[in-house]
Design an enzyme around this catalytic site. Structure first.
Site, mmCIF file in Angstrom:
data_model
loop_
_atom_site.group_PDB
_atom_site.id
_atom_site.type_symbol
_atom_site.label_atom_id
_atom_site.label_comp_id
_atom_site.label_asym_id
_atom_site.label_seq_id
_atom_site.Cartn_x
_atom_site.Cartn_y
_atom_site.Cartn_z
ATOM 1 N N ASP A 90 1.409 1.065 2.930
ATOM 2 C CA ASP A 90 2.600 0.409 3.464
ATOM 3 C C ASP A 90 3.797 0.956 2.688
ATOM 4 O OD1 ASP A 90 4.705 -1.314 4.090
ATOM 5 O OD2 ASP A 90 3.395 -3.051 4.278
ATOM 6 N N GLU A 102 -9.747 5.937 -4.057
ATOM 7 C CA GLU A 102 -8.837 5.845 -2.909
ATOM 8 C C GLU A 102 -8.203 4.468 -2.974
ATOM 9 O OE1 GLU A 102 -8.355 5.849 1.927
ATOM 10 O OE2 GLU A 102 -10.373 5.755 1.082
#
Length: 224
Positions: free
Chosen positions: A126, A52
């Site tokens: 982001d 991840e």
């Protein structure tokens, strides 16, 4: 988070058996002994390895590990004070199949051997919307080439985000590169047949997004 609290978490991370914090030099000079040996040396098994990227507090990694004890999960983030929480929960709950790595994501191809990784999850990154920030988007072409290198030939990448911009940017790039898009939807909770791993696990911020009425997008793809 106060600086004292951050320092305490950094110190505690150093004592956690499920946390790896190599120096940048160690990674770049190819002296990281875990490279190519994550299953054998870190997880002590030969189960599939799933990353991840930008794991934040580690909620997704921990919950995936609970749901799939037969798979190894490794959350990666440069902010150790954030994933401290996930690492601590994993230790308290004796989850042997999840760990955390503090490093910069652009170094992944220095940390894993070719074809070492089975899957990659990118959860709520982001979106780096400004054009001058394109090089920092986790699905730009440079990052995709790094993922291609470390993934097995059938390896899968998952992108879950609340950013329509990131979703559209990534889809456009994948189409342009003629990669294999297995699933894509701009509202994964409003679609039928969405994968359980996408809808059954929600991060703290994801729940907030949903309460605000924001749509969560999802793409699953492979490299040809």
């Amino acid at each position: 988070m106060g600086s004292k609290n951050k320092l305490r978490r950094f110190k505690e991370n150093e004592t956690f058996a499920n946390v790896v914090q190599p120096s940048r030099e160690e990674v770049l000079d190819d002296s990281l002994k875990l490279k190519g040996n994550w299953r054998k040396e870190f997880f002590k098994n030969e189960n599939p390895l799933v990353l991840e990227l930008g794991c934040g507090k580690g909620e997704y990694s921990v919950n995936l590990a609970k749901a799939h004890p037969e798979v190894n999960f490794l959350g990666i983030d440069i902010k150790g004070a954030r994933f401290w929480r996930g690492a601590k929960i994993a230790l308290e709950e004796n989850l042997k199949n999840v760990g955390f790595l503090r490093t910069q994501i652009e170094l992944v191809d220095n940390i894993f051997e070719e074809n070492e990784v089975d899957e990659i999850w990118i959860t709520f990154p982001d979106p780096q919307i400004k054009y001058k920030r394109t090089k920092h988007r986790l699905t730009n072409e440079d990052f995709l080439q790094k993922y291609r290198k470390i993934l097995k030939p059938d390896g899968v990448v998952h992108l879950k985000t609340d950013s329509e911009f990131m979703h559209g940017y990534t889809l456009g790039l994948l189409h342009g590169l003629d990669e294999e898009i297995e699933y894509a939807h701009h509202d994964v909770y409003g679609s039928q047949g969405a994968p359980d791993a996408v809808t059954n696990i929600q991060t703290f911020y994801e729940r907030q997004y949903l309460e605000m009425g924001k749509k969560i997008t999802y793409i699953r793809f492979k490299f040809r």
